[in-house]
Design a protein around this motif. Structure first.
Motif, PDB file in Angstrom:
ATOM      1  N   ARG A 185       0.859  -1.289   0.034  1.00 55.07           N
ATOM      2  CA  ARG A 185       0.081   0.031   0.046  1.00 55.07           C
ATOM      3  C   ARG A 185       0.771   1.058  -0.092  1.00 55.07           C
ATOM      4  O   ARG A 185       0.477   2.209  -0.626  1.00 55.07           O
ATOM      5  CB  ARG A 185      -0.846   0.073   1.303  1.00 55.07           C
ATOM      6  N   ILE A 186       2.135   1.367   0.615  1.00 52.24           N
ATOM      7  CA  ILE A 186       2.755   2.481   0.849  1.00 52.24           C
ATOM      8  C   ILE A 186       3.173   3.257  -0.359  1.00 52.24           C
ATOM      9  O   ILE A 186       2.943   4.577  -0.364  1.00 52.24           O
ATOM     10  CB  ILE A 186       3.902   2.256   1.839  1.00 52.24           C
ATOM     11  N   GLY A 187       3.735   2.547  -1.234  1.00 55.60           N
ATOM     12  CA  GLY A 187       4.073   3.585  -2.415  1.00 55.60           C
ATOM     13  C   GLY A 187       3.052   4.293  -3.044  1.00 55.60           C
ATOM     14  O   GLY A 187       3.528   5.593  -3.302  1.00 55.60           O
ATOM     15  N   GLU A 188       1.845   3.828  -3.358  1.00 56.93           N
ATOM     16  CA  GLU A 188       0.986   4.651  -4.084  1.00 56.93           C
ATOM     17  C   GLU A 188       0.395   5.799  -2.898  1.00 56.93           C
ATOM     18  O   GLU A 188       0.486   6.840  -3.315  1.00 56.93           O
ATOM     19  CB  GLU A 188      -0.236   3.897  -4.527  1.00 56.93           C
ATOM     20  N   LEU A 189       0.084   5.283  -1.774  1.00 54.42           N
ATOM     21  CA  LEU A 189      -0.152   6.191  -0.916  1.00 54.42           C
ATOM     22  C   LEU A 189       0.624   7.360  -0.615  1.00 54.42           C
ATOM     23  O   LEU A 189       0.273   8.795  -0.579  1.00 54.42           O
ATOM     24  CB  LEU A 189      -0.589   5.675   0.524  1.00 54.42           C
ATOM     25  N   ALA A 190       1.943   7.102  -0.398  1.00 55.23           N
ATOM     26  CA  ALA A 190       3.009   8.059  -0.353  1.00 55.23           C
ATOM     27  C   ALA A 190       3.238   8.957  -1.456  1.00 55.23           C
ATOM     28  O   ALA A 190       3.385  10.214  -1.058  1.00 55.23           O
ATOM     29  CB  ALA A 190       4.369   7.297  -0.098  1.00 55.23           C
ATOM     30  N   GLN A 191       3.014   8.602  -2.613  1.00 52.47           N
ATOM     31  CA  GLN A 191       3.245   9.215  -3.609  1.00 52.47           C
ATOM     32  C   GLN A 191       2.101  10.298  -3.917  1.00 52.47           C
ATOM     33  O   GLN A 191       2.214  11.462  -3.950  1.00 52.47           O
ATOM     34  CB  GLN A 191       3.278   8.279  -5.018  1.00 52.47           C
ATOM     35  N   HIS A 192       0.931   9.777  -3.672  1.00 51.60           N
ATOM     36  CA  HIS A 192      -0.373  10.533  -3.591  1.00 51.60           C
ATOM     37  C   HIS A 192      -0.085  11.653  -2.467  1.00 51.60           C
ATOM     38  O   HIS A 192      -0.407  13.096  -2.851  1.00 51.60           O
ATOM     39  CB  HIS A 192      -1.344   9.910  -3.187  1.00 51.60           C
ATOM     40  N   MET A 211      -5.503 -13.807  13.530  1.00 52.81           N
ATOM     41  CA  MET A 211      -4.591 -12.989  12.658  1.00 52.81           C
ATOM     42  C   MET A 211      -4.870 -13.612  11.182  1.00 52.81           C
ATOM     43  O   MET A 211      -4.909 -12.934  10.351  1.00 52.81           O
ATOM     44  CB  MET A 211      -3.019 -12.990  12.878  1.00 52.81           C
ATOM     45  N   TRP A 212      -4.980 -14.895  11.002  1.00 50.83           N
ATOM     46  CA  TRP A 212      -5.259 -15.665   9.642  1.00 50.83           C
ATOM     47  C   TRP A 212      -6.482 -15.065   9.154  1.00 50.83           C
ATOM     48  O   TRP A 212      -6.474 -14.591   7.931  1.00 50.83           O
ATOM     49  CB  TRP A 212      -4.919 -17.081   9.609  1.00 50.83           C
ATOM     50  N   ARG A 213      -7.271 -14.868   9.897  1.00 51.94           N
ATOM     51  CA  ARG A 213      -8.634 -14.389   9.439  1.00 51.94           C
ATOM     52  C   ARG A 213      -8.692 -13.011   9.224  1.00 51.94           C
ATOM     53  O   ARG A 213      -9.219 -12.750   8.208  1.00 51.94           O
ATOM     54  CB  ARG A 213      -9.688 -15.079  10.627  1.00 51.94           C
ATOM     55  N   ASP A 214      -8.103 -12.329   9.998  1.00 52.49           N
ATOM     56  CA  ASP A 214      -8.031 -10.734   9.647  1.00 52.49           C
ATOM     57  C   ASP A 214      -7.381 -10.459   8.436  1.00 52.49           C
ATOM     58  O   ASP A 214      -7.631  -9.607   7.776  1.00 52.49           O
ATOM     59  CB  ASP A 214      -7.398 -10.252  11.129  1.00 52.49           C
ATOM     60  N   MET A 215      -6.145 -11.305   8.159  1.00 49.60           N
ATOM     61  CA  MET A 215      -5.325 -10.814   7.106  1.00 49.60           C
ATOM     62  C   MET A 215      -6.175 -11.178   5.975  1.00 49.60           C
ATOM     63  O   MET A 215      -6.248 -10.222   4.688  1.00 49.60           O
ATOM     64  CB  MET A 215      -4.276 -11.752   6.766  1.00 49.60           C
ATOM     65  N   LYS A 224     -10.225  -6.064   1.517  1.00 47.91           N
ATOM     66  CA  LYS A 224     -10.791  -4.940   1.974  1.00 47.91           C
ATOM     67  C   LYS A 224     -10.077  -3.907   1.082  1.00 47.91           C
ATOM     68  O   LYS A 224     -10.182  -3.056   0.390  1.00 47.91           O
ATOM     69  CB  LYS A 224     -10.423  -4.459   3.465  1.00 47.91           C
ATOM     70  N   TYR A 225      -8.450  -4.329   1.001  1.00 42.84           N
ATOM     71  CA  TYR A 225      -7.589  -3.431   0.334  1.00 42.84           C
ATOM     72  C   TYR A 225      -7.383  -4.057  -1.163  1.00 42.84           C
ATOM     73  O   TYR A 225      -6.577  -3.722  -1.827  1.00 42.84           O
ATOM     74  CB  TYR A 225      -6.350  -3.366   1.066  1.00 42.84           C
ATOM     75  N   ARG A 226      -8.154  -5.176  -1.632  1.00 39.60           N
ATOM     76  CA  ARG A 226      -8.183  -5.594  -2.726  1.00 39.60           C
ATOM     77  C   ARG A 226      -6.385  -6.073  -3.181  1.00 39.60           C
ATOM     78  O   ARG A 226      -6.014  -5.763  -4.086  1.00 39.60           O
ATOM     79  CB  ARG A 226      -8.468  -4.564  -4.005  1.00 39.60           C
ATOM     80  N   LEU A 227      -5.983  -6.880  -2.138  1.00 44.37           N
ATOM     81  CA  LEU A 227      -4.690  -7.403  -2.423  1.00 44.37           C
ATOM     82  C   LEU A 227      -4.732  -8.717  -2.642  1.00 44.37           C
ATOM     83  O   LEU A 227      -5.734  -9.438  -1.765  1.00 44.37           O
ATOM     84  CB  LEU A 227      -4.119  -7.093  -1.496  1.00 44.37           C
ATOM     85  N   ARG A 269     -10.857  -1.894  14.247  1.00 41.51           N
ATOM     86  CA  ARG A 269     -11.722  -2.888  13.457  1.00 41.51           C
ATOM     87  C   ARG A 269     -13.338  -2.602  13.589  1.00 41.51           C
ATOM     88  O   ARG A 269     -14.065  -3.117  13.138  1.00 41.51           O
ATOM     89  CB  ARG A 269     -11.569  -4.221  13.666  1.00 41.51           C
ATOM     90  N   LEU A 270     -13.467  -1.446  14.555  1.00 37.23           N
ATOM     91  CA  LEU A 270     -15.070  -1.354  14.798  1.00 37.23           C
ATOM     92  C   LEU A 270     -15.788  -0.822  13.461  1.00 37.23           C
ATOM     93  O   LEU A 270     -16.785  -1.464  13.299  1.00 37.23           O
ATOM     94  CB  LEU A 270     -15.150  -0.153  15.801  1.00 37.23           C
ATOM     95  N   ASP A 271     -15.126  -0.072  12.548  1.00 40.25           N
ATOM     96  CA  ASP A 271     -15.857   0.470  11.367  1.00 40.25           C
ATOM     97  C   ASP A 271     -16.215  -0.882  10.439  1.00 40.25           C
ATOM     98  O   ASP A 271     -17.118  -1.180  10.059  1.00 40.25           O
ATOM     99  CB  ASP A 271     -15.069   1.435  10.617  1.00 40.25           C
ATOM    100  N   ASP A 272     -15.140  -1.710  10.376  1.00 42.39           N
ATOM    101  CA  ASP A 272     -15.534  -3.095   9.504  1.00 42.39           C
ATOM    102  C   ASP A 272     -16.451  -3.637  10.091  1.00 42.39           C
ATOM    103  O   ASP A 272     -17.112  -4.438   9.471  1.00 42.39           O
ATOM    104  CB  ASP A 272     -14.011  -3.991   9.488  1.00 42.39           C
ATOM    105  N   ALA A 273     -16.320  -4.134  11.682  1.00 45.52           N
ATOM    106  CA  ALA A 273     -17.380  -4.874  12.250  1.00 45.52           C
ATOM    107  C   ALA A 273     -18.897  -4.275  11.748  1.00 45.52           C
ATOM    108  O   ALA A 273     -19.714  -5.148  11.603  1.00 45.52           O
ATOM    109  CB  ALA A 273     -17.079  -4.984  13.577  1.00 45.52           C
ATOM    110  N   LEU A 274     -18.955  -3.104  12.036  1.00 48.00           N
ATOM    111  CA  LEU A 274     -20.004  -2.313  11.884  1.00 48.00           C
ATOM    112  C   LEU A 274     -20.849  -2.649  10.415  1.00 48.00           C
ATOM    113  O   LEU A 274     -21.808  -2.622  10.200  1.00 48.00           O
ATOM    114  CB  LEU A 274     -20.255  -0.784  12.347  1.00 48.00           C
TER     115      LEU A 274
END
Lengths: 218, 218
Positions: free
Chosen positions: A32-39, A75-79, A85-88, B197-202
Protein backbone atom coordinates in the motif's frame (compact mmCIF):
# COMPACT_ATOMS: atom_id res chain seq x y z
CA UNK A 1 9.75 25.16 -6.27
CA UNK A 2 9.05 21.78 -7.82
CA UNK A 3 8.50 18.56 -5.91
CA UNK A 4 11.88 17.38 -7.08
CA UNK A 5 13.62 20.41 -5.60
CA UNK A 6 11.71 20.05 -2.35
CA UNK A 7 12.87 16.47 -2.22
CA UNK A 8 16.50 17.43 -2.79
CA UNK A 9 16.54 20.16 -0.16
CA UNK A 10 15.00 17.70 2.28
CA UNK A 11 11.76 19.54 3.00
CA UNK A 12 9.45 16.95 1.48
CA UNK A 13 7.60 15.09 4.22
CA UNK A 14 9.37 11.84 4.99
CA UNK A 15 8.30 8.51 6.47
CA UNK A 16 10.63 5.79 7.70
CA UNK A 17 9.11 2.41 6.93
CA UNK A 18 10.40 -0.48 9.06
CA UNK A 19 9.19 -3.90 7.94
CA UNK A 20 10.02 -7.60 7.92
CA UNK A 21 9.44 -9.79 4.86
CA UNK A 22 8.00 -12.58 7.03
CA UNK A 23 5.42 -10.34 8.72
CA UNK A 24 1.85 -10.57 7.34
CA UNK A 25 0.88 -7.02 8.30
CA UNK A 26 4.13 -5.78 6.73
CA UNK A 27 2.88 -7.36 3.49
CA UNK A 28 -0.17 -5.07 3.61
CA UNK A 29 1.95 -1.95 4.13
CA UNK A 30 4.57 -2.86 1.52
CA UNK A 31 1.78 -3.21 -1.04
CA UNK A 32 0.00 0.00 0.00
CA UNK A 33 2.69 2.51 0.94
CA UNK A 34 4.09 3.36 -2.50
CA UNK A 35 0.90 4.71 -4.00
CA UNK A 36 -0.27 6.37 -0.78
CA UNK A 37 3.07 8.12 -0.19
CA UNK A 38 3.26 9.29 -3.78
CA UNK A 39 -0.25 10.69 -3.58
CA UNK A 40 0.61 12.48 -0.31
CA UNK A 41 3.93 13.78 -1.69
CA UNK A 42 5.87 11.98 1.04
CA UNK A 43 9.29 10.39 0.61
CA UNK A 44 9.68 6.80 1.85
CA UNK A 45 12.84 5.69 3.65
CA UNK A 46 12.82 1.88 3.32
CA UNK A 47 14.05 0.10 6.45
CA UNK A 48 13.85 -3.70 6.20
CA UNK A 49 14.89 -5.43 9.43
CA UNK A 50 14.49 -8.78 11.19
CA UNK A 51 11.76 -9.21 13.79
CA UNK A 52 13.18 -12.51 15.13
CA UNK A 53 16.07 -10.96 17.10
CA UNK A 54 13.69 -8.26 18.42
CA UNK A 55 11.27 -10.90 19.71
CA UNK A 56 14.21 -12.70 21.32
CA UNK A 57 15.13 -9.60 23.35
CA UNK A 58 11.60 -9.85 24.83
CA UNK A 59 12.19 -13.49 25.73
CA UNK A 60 10.06 -14.80 22.85
CA UNK A 61 11.51 -17.70 20.90
CA UNK A 62 9.36 -17.05 17.82
CA UNK A 63 6.43 -15.01 16.49
CA UNK A 64 3.73 -14.11 19.05
CA UNK A 65 1.29 -15.49 16.48
CA UNK A 66 2.76 -18.94 17.09
CA UNK A 67 3.25 -18.52 20.85
CA UNK A 68 -0.35 -17.39 21.36
CA UNK A 69 -2.50 -19.76 19.31
CA UNK A 70 -5.85 -17.93 19.54
CA UNK A 71 -4.17 -14.69 18.47
CA UNK A 72 -2.50 -16.52 15.58
CA UNK A 73 -5.77 -18.06 14.46
CA UNK A 74 -7.42 -14.65 14.53
CA UNK A 75 -4.56 -13.04 12.61
CA UNK A 76 -4.99 -15.36 9.61
CA UNK A 77 -8.71 -14.59 9.45
CA UNK A 78 -8.02 -10.86 9.85
CA UNK A 79 -5.38 -10.96 7.09
CA UNK A 80 -7.83 -12.59 4.66
CA UNK A 81 -10.39 -9.87 5.41
CA UNK A 82 -7.83 -7.05 5.20
CA UNK A 83 -6.59 -8.25 1.80
CA UNK A 84 -10.16 -8.33 0.55
CA UNK A 85 -10.69 -4.79 1.88
CA UNK A 86 -7.53 -3.46 0.20
CA UNK A 87 -8.07 -5.62 -2.92
CA UNK A 88 -4.76 -7.41 -2.49
CA UNK A 89 -4.02 -11.00 -3.43
CA UNK A 90 -3.79 -13.44 -0.54
CA UNK A 91 -2.77 -17.03 0.13
CA UNK A 92 -2.05 -18.13 3.67
CA UNK A 93 1.64 -19.12 3.56
CA UNK A 94 2.17 -22.84 4.17
CA UNK A 95 5.32 -21.92 6.10
CA UNK A 96 5.26 -19.31 8.90
CA UNK A 97 7.30 -17.35 9.63
CA UNK A 98 8.88 -17.75 6.21
CA UNK A 99 12.60 -16.96 6.24
CA UNK A 100 13.50 -13.83 4.25
CA UNK A 101 17.10 -13.13 5.20
CA UNK A 102 18.53 -12.84 1.68
CA UNK A 103 15.89 -10.45 0.26
CA UNK A 104 16.21 -8.41 3.49
CA UNK A 105 19.93 -8.01 2.83
CA UNK A 106 19.33 -6.97 -0.78
CA UNK A 107 16.64 -4.49 0.30
CA UNK A 108 18.88 -3.10 3.05
CA UNK A 109 21.75 -2.57 0.63
CA UNK A 110 19.54 -1.07 -2.05
CA UNK A 111 17.11 0.89 0.14
CA UNK A 112 17.84 4.03 -1.88
CA UNK A 113 17.49 2.45 -5.33
CA UNK A 114 14.65 3.65 -7.55
CA UNK A 115 13.43 0.03 -7.85
CA UNK A 116 13.30 -0.70 -4.10
CA UNK A 117 9.50 -0.44 -3.86
CA UNK A 118 8.93 -2.74 -6.82
CA UNK A 119 11.46 -5.24 -5.43
CA UNK A 120 9.81 -5.35 -2.00
CA UNK A 121 6.35 -5.78 -3.52
CA UNK A 122 7.57 -8.69 -5.66
CA UNK A 123 9.18 -10.41 -2.66
CA UNK A 124 6.00 -10.01 -0.63
CA UNK A 125 3.71 -11.22 -3.43
CA UNK A 126 5.90 -14.25 -4.00
CA UNK A 127 5.44 -15.19 -0.32
CA UNK A 128 1.90 -14.07 0.50
CA UNK A 129 0.15 -14.53 -2.86
CA UNK A 130 2.12 -17.27 -4.65
CA UNK A 131 3.08 -19.05 -1.41
CA UNK A 132 6.66 -19.58 -2.63
CA UNK A 133 10.03 -19.44 -0.91
CA UNK A 134 11.90 -16.11 -0.95
CA UNK A 135 15.16 -16.90 0.80
CA UNK A 136 17.01 -18.84 -1.91
CA UNK A 137 19.43 -17.14 -4.30
CA UNK A 138 17.33 -18.48 -7.22
CA UNK A 139 14.16 -16.85 -5.86
CA UNK A 140 15.80 -13.47 -5.41
CA UNK A 141 17.57 -13.73 -8.78
CA UNK A 142 14.23 -14.37 -10.48
CA UNK A 143 12.76 -11.24 -8.91
CA UNK A 144 15.78 -9.11 -9.86
CA UNK A 145 15.63 -10.49 -13.43
CA UNK A 146 11.96 -9.52 -13.58
CA UNK A 147 13.01 -5.98 -12.75
CA UNK A 148 15.62 -6.04 -15.56
CA UNK A 149 18.44 -5.85 -13.04
CA UNK A 150 21.73 -7.71 -13.10
CA UNK A 151 21.15 -10.25 -10.32
CA UNK A 152 24.65 -11.66 -10.03
CA UNK A 153 26.59 -8.66 -8.58
CA UNK A 154 23.67 -7.78 -6.29
CA UNK A 155 23.55 -11.31 -4.89
CA UNK A 156 27.34 -11.38 -4.45
CA UNK A 157 27.12 -8.19 -2.42
CA UNK A 158 24.15 -9.54 -0.44
CA UNK A 159 26.28 -12.52 0.62
CA UNK A 160 29.11 -10.28 1.85
CA UNK A 161 29.94 -9.54 5.48
CA UNK A 162 29.20 -5.91 4.73
CA UNK A 163 25.56 -6.77 3.92
CA UNK A 164 25.24 -9.10 6.90
CA UNK A 165 26.56 -6.44 9.27
CA UNK A 166 24.41 -3.72 7.79
CA UNK A 167 21.21 -5.72 8.33
CA UNK A 168 22.38 -6.66 11.83
CA UNK A 169 22.99 -2.98 12.63
CA UNK A 170 19.59 -2.01 11.28
CA UNK A 171 17.91 -4.63 13.44
CA UNK A 172 19.81 -3.37 16.49
CA UNK A 173 18.77 0.17 15.63
CA UNK A 174 15.16 -1.01 15.44
CA UNK A 175 15.42 -2.42 18.95
CA UNK A 176 17.13 0.71 20.28
CA UNK A 177 14.40 2.91 18.86
CA UNK A 178 11.69 0.98 20.67
CA UNK A 179 10.37 -1.09 17.76
CA UNK A 180 8.56 -4.21 19.03
CA UNK A 181 6.64 -5.30 15.92
CA UNK A 182 6.20 -4.68 12.21
CA UNK A 183 5.36 -2.71 10.27
CA UNK A 184 6.50 0.34 12.24
CA UNK A 185 6.64 3.87 10.87
CA UNK A 186 8.60 6.86 12.09
CA UNK A 187 7.88 10.45 11.18
CA UNK A 188 10.70 12.37 12.79
CA UNK A 189 10.69 10.83 16.30
CA UNK A 190 6.99 9.92 16.30
CA UNK A 191 6.49 6.15 16.13
CA UNK A 192 3.46 4.37 14.67
CA UNK A 193 2.94 0.62 14.92
CA UNK A 194 0.93 -1.44 12.48
CA UNK A 195 -0.55 -1.17 9.02
CA UNK A 196 -3.60 0.41 10.67
CA UNK A 197 -1.50 3.49 11.47
CA UNK A 198 -0.05 4.03 7.98
CA UNK A 199 -2.56 6.74 7.11
CA UNK A 200 -2.01 8.61 10.39
CA UNK A 201 1.76 8.46 9.90
CA UNK A 202 1.53 9.76 6.32
CA UNK A 203 -0.72 12.59 7.44
CA UNK A 204 1.84 13.65 10.04
CA UNK A 205 4.61 13.41 7.42
CA UNK A 206 2.66 15.81 5.20
CA UNK A 207 2.32 18.32 8.07
CA UNK A 208 5.99 17.95 8.97
CA UNK A 209 6.99 18.58 5.35
CA UNK A 210 4.74 21.64 5.14
CA UNK A 211 6.24 23.00 8.35
CA UNK A 212 9.78 22.67 6.96
CA UNK A 213 8.79 24.26 3.66
CA UNK A 214 7.26 27.26 5.50
CA UNK A 215 10.52 27.76 7.39
CA UNK A 216 12.48 28.05 4.14
CA UNK A 217 9.94 30.29 2.43
CA UNK A 218 9.58 32.68 5.39
CA UNK B 1 -41.44 -1.81 8.32
CA UNK B 2 -39.98 0.62 10.84
CA UNK B 3 -36.58 0.30 12.47
CA UNK B 4 -38.31 -0.60 15.71
CA UNK B 5 -40.14 -3.51 14.12
CA UNK B 6 -36.97 -4.71 12.45
CA UNK B 7 -35.33 -4.63 15.84
CA UNK B 8 -38.08 -6.67 17.43
CA UNK B 9 -38.13 -9.31 14.71
CA UNK B 10 -34.35 -9.57 15.04
CA UNK B 11 -33.39 -8.56 11.51
CA UNK B 12 -31.62 -5.35 12.44
CA UNK B 13 -27.86 -5.79 12.07
CA UNK B 14 -26.32 -6.63 15.41
CA UNK B 15 -22.85 -6.24 16.92
CA UNK B 16 -21.61 -7.89 20.10
CA UNK B 17 -19.28 -5.53 21.89
CA UNK B 18 -16.88 -7.18 24.35
CA UNK B 19 -14.87 -4.73 26.46
CA UNK B 20 -13.06 -4.27 29.76
CA UNK B 21 -13.30 -1.05 31.77
CA UNK B 22 -9.56 -1.12 32.48
CA UNK B 23 -8.58 -1.39 28.80
CA UNK B 24 -7.48 1.87 27.13
CA UNK B 25 -8.54 0.82 23.62
CA UNK B 26 -11.91 -0.27 25.06
CA UNK B 27 -12.30 3.31 26.24
CA UNK B 28 -12.05 4.49 22.62
CA UNK B 29 -14.71 2.03 21.45
CA UNK B 30 -17.08 2.64 24.36
CA UNK B 31 -17.01 6.35 23.53
CA UNK B 32 -17.42 5.83 19.77
CA UNK B 33 -19.75 2.85 19.29
CA UNK B 34 -23.08 4.39 20.34
CA UNK B 35 -23.21 7.10 17.72
CA UNK B 36 -21.63 4.95 14.99
CA UNK B 37 -24.03 2.04 15.57
CA UNK B 38 -27.05 4.33 15.66
CA UNK B 39 -25.97 5.94 12.41
CA UNK B 40 -25.50 2.52 10.82
CA UNK B 41 -28.82 1.22 12.19
CA UNK B 42 -27.05 -1.56 14.10
CA UNK B 43 -28.08 -2.91 17.50
CA UNK B 44 -25.34 -3.15 20.15
CA UNK B 45 -25.17 -6.15 22.48
CA UNK B 46 -23.05 -4.92 25.42
CA UNK B 47 -20.68 -7.56 26.76
CA UNK B 48 -18.43 -6.30 29.57
CA UNK B 49 -15.92 -8.91 30.74
CA UNK B 50 -12.62 -9.15 32.60
CA UNK B 51 -9.38 -9.36 30.63
CA UNK B 52 -7.29 -10.38 33.66
CA UNK B 53 -8.48 -14.02 33.80
CA UNK B 54 -8.10 -14.27 30.00
CA UNK B 55 -4.49 -13.10 30.19
CA UNK B 56 -3.91 -15.64 32.97
CA UNK B 57 -5.00 -18.50 30.70
CA UNK B 58 -2.15 -17.41 28.39
CA UNK B 59 0.31 -17.53 31.29
CA UNK B 60 0.42 -13.73 31.63
CA UNK B 61 0.25 -12.42 35.19
CA UNK B 62 -0.94 -8.96 34.13
CA UNK B 63 -1.51 -6.70 31.11
CA UNK B 64 0.89 -7.23 28.17
CA UNK B 65 1.40 -3.45 28.32
CA UNK B 66 3.11 -3.94 31.68
CA UNK B 67 4.91 -7.16 30.77
CA UNK B 68 6.37 -5.65 27.59
CA UNK B 69 7.64 -2.20 28.54
CA UNK B 70 8.37 -0.81 25.06
CA UNK B 71 4.91 -1.85 23.90
CA UNK B 72 3.38 -0.22 26.99
CA UNK B 73 5.29 3.01 26.42
CA UNK B 74 4.12 3.08 22.80
CA UNK B 75 0.50 2.39 23.80
CA UNK B 76 0.30 5.51 26.00
CA UNK B 77 1.62 7.68 23.17
CA UNK B 78 -0.74 6.04 20.70
CA UNK B 79 -3.71 6.53 23.04
CA UNK B 80 -2.97 10.26 23.35
CA UNK B 81 -2.87 10.54 19.55
CA UNK B 82 -6.00 8.45 19.05
CA UNK B 83 -7.97 10.55 21.52
CA UNK B 84 -6.89 13.68 19.69
CA UNK B 85 -7.96 12.10 16.39
CA UNK B 86 -11.38 11.12 17.72
CA UNK B 87 -11.72 14.35 19.76
CA UNK B 88 -12.04 12.48 23.03
CA UNK B 89 -10.82 13.63 26.42
CA UNK B 90 -7.68 11.94 27.71
CA UNK B 91 -5.61 11.73 30.87
CA UNK B 92 -3.15 8.91 31.31
CA UNK B 93 -4.49 7.01 34.35
CA UNK B 94 -2.13 7.17 37.31
CA UNK B 95 -3.10 3.57 38.09
CA UNK B 96 -2.94 0.84 35.43
CA UNK B 97 -4.72 -1.45 35.03
CA UNK B 98 -7.38 0.28 37.11
CA UNK B 99 -9.74 -2.19 38.79
CA UNK B 100 -13.29 -2.02 37.47
CA UNK B 101 -14.97 -5.10 38.91
CA UNK B 102 -18.01 -3.38 40.40
CA UNK B 103 -18.99 -1.32 37.34
CA UNK B 104 -18.42 -4.47 35.22
CA UNK B 105 -20.96 -6.33 37.35
CA UNK B 106 -23.49 -3.51 37.06
CA UNK B 107 -22.97 -3.33 33.29
CA UNK B 108 -23.26 -7.11 32.94
CA UNK B 109 -26.52 -7.16 34.89
CA UNK B 110 -27.95 -4.18 33.04
CA UNK B 111 -26.57 -4.84 29.57
CA UNK B 112 -30.08 -4.58 28.12
CA UNK B 113 -31.04 -1.36 29.93
CA UNK B 114 -31.69 1.74 27.80
CA UNK B 115 -29.08 3.63 29.86
CA UNK B 116 -26.27 1.05 29.42
CA UNK B 117 -24.35 3.11 26.84
CA UNK B 118 -24.48 6.27 28.95
CA UNK B 119 -23.41 4.33 32.05
CA UNK B 120 -20.39 2.76 30.29
CA UNK B 121 -19.30 6.11 28.86
CA UNK B 122 -19.45 7.73 32.30
CA UNK B 123 -17.40 4.93 33.88
CA UNK B 124 -14.79 5.23 31.14
CA UNK B 125 -14.61 9.03 31.31
CA UNK B 126 -14.23 8.89 35.08
CA UNK B 127 -11.18 6.64 34.64
CA UNK B 128 -9.56 7.88 31.42
CA UNK B 129 -10.44 11.59 31.49
CA UNK B 130 -10.87 12.45 35.19
CA UNK B 131 -8.30 9.87 36.35
CA UNK B 132 -10.56 8.77 39.22
CA UNK B 133 -11.28 5.38 40.78
CA UNK B 134 -14.27 3.44 39.42
CA UNK B 135 -14.38 0.35 41.60
CA UNK B 136 -15.80 1.77 44.85
CA UNK B 137 -19.51 1.69 45.62
CA UNK B 138 -19.42 5.50 46.02
CA UNK B 139 -17.98 5.98 42.54
CA UNK B 140 -20.58 3.77 40.88
CA UNK B 141 -23.38 5.32 42.97
CA UNK B 142 -22.34 8.79 41.81
CA UNK B 143 -22.53 7.69 38.17
CA UNK B 144 -25.94 6.04 38.65
CA UNK B 145 -27.21 9.17 40.44
CA UNK B 146 -26.02 11.28 37.51
CA UNK B 147 -28.20 9.10 35.28
CA UNK B 148 -31.21 9.66 37.61
CA UNK B 149 -31.20 6.01 38.59
CA UNK B 150 -31.78 4.54 42.03
CA UNK B 151 -28.26 3.42 42.91
CA UNK B 152 -28.99 1.44 46.06
CA UNK B 153 -30.91 -1.58 44.65
CA UNK B 154 -28.57 -1.76 41.66
CA UNK B 155 -25.51 -1.86 43.90
CA UNK B 156 -27.12 -4.46 46.17
CA UNK B 157 -27.71 -6.66 43.15
CA UNK B 158 -24.17 -6.02 41.87
CA UNK B 159 -22.79 -7.36 45.16
CA UNK B 160 -24.85 -10.57 44.93
CA UNK B 161 -23.50 -13.99 44.01
CA UNK B 162 -25.78 -13.91 40.99
CA UNK B 163 -23.92 -10.88 39.61
CA UNK B 164 -20.50 -12.33 40.44
CA UNK B 165 -21.34 -15.59 38.69
CA UNK B 166 -22.81 -13.86 35.67
CA UNK B 167 -19.64 -11.83 35.09
CA UNK B 168 -17.53 -14.94 35.68
CA UNK B 169 -19.58 -16.85 33.10
CA UNK B 170 -19.27 -14.03 30.60
CA UNK B 171 -15.50 -13.98 31.04
CA UNK B 172 -15.36 -17.75 30.52
CA UNK B 173 -17.50 -17.37 27.42
CA UNK B 174 -15.07 -14.73 26.13
CA UNK B 175 -12.20 -17.19 26.53
CA UNK B 176 -14.15 -20.02 24.90
CA UNK B 177 -14.97 -17.87 21.90
CA UNK B 178 -11.32 -17.09 21.27
CA UNK B 179 -11.16 -13.57 22.70
CA UNK B 180 -7.58 -12.64 23.65
CA UNK B 181 -7.84 -8.85 24.04
CA UNK B 182 -10.27 -5.95 24.19
CA UNK B 183 -12.23 -4.48 22.65
CA UNK B 184 -13.45 -7.43 20.58
CA UNK B 185 -16.50 -7.37 18.34
CA UNK B 186 -18.57 -10.24 17.00
CA UNK B 187 -20.92 -10.02 14.06
CA UNK B 188 -22.53 -13.44 13.96
CA UNK B 189 -19.45 -15.69 14.28
CA UNK B 190 -17.02 -13.23 12.70
CA UNK B 191 -14.57 -11.84 15.28
CA UNK B 192 -12.87 -8.44 15.10
CA UNK B 193 -10.18 -7.36 17.55
CA UNK B 194 -9.38 -3.78 18.44
CA UNK B 195 -10.92 -0.34 18.17
CA UNK B 196 -9.31 -0.14 14.71
CA UNK B 197 -11.77 -2.81 13.49
CA UNK B 198 -14.96 -1.19 14.80
CA UNK B 199 -15.87 0.31 11.42
CA UNK B 200 -15.28 -2.98 9.57
CA UNK B 201 -17.39 -4.85 12.13
CA UNK B 202 -20.26 -2.36 11.84
CA UNK B 203 -20.14 -2.55 8.06
CA UNK B 204 -20.49 -6.33 8.22
CA UNK B 205 -23.35 -5.97 10.72
CA UNK B 206 -25.19 -3.73 8.25
CA UNK B 207 -24.77 -6.33 5.46
CA UNK B 208 -25.85 -9.14 7.79
CA UNK B 209 -28.97 -7.18 8.78
CA UNK B 210 -29.81 -6.42 5.14
CA UNK B 211 -29.41 -10.11 4.27
CA UNK B 212 -31.84 -11.14 7.01
CA UNK B 213 -34.34 -8.48 5.95
CA UNK B 214 -34.23 -9.70 2.34
CA UNK B 215 -35.00 -13.24 3.49
CA UNK B 216 -38.17 -12.06 5.23
CA UNK B 217 -39.30 -9.82 2.38
CA UNK B 218 -38.72 -12.44 -0.32
Amino acid sequence: MTDGEMHETGVLGQIEFWFDFSSPYSYLSVMRIGELAQHAGVKIVWRPFLLGPIFQTFGMSTSPFLLQKTKGKYMWRDMARQCQKYRLGWTRPSEFPRMGLLPSRVATLEAGAPWIGAFCRKVMERSFVENRAINEADSVAEILDDLDLDASPLLDLAHSDFAKNLLRQRTEEAGNRGIFGAPTFFVEEEMFWGNDRLDDALQLAVSAGTRETSKIIS
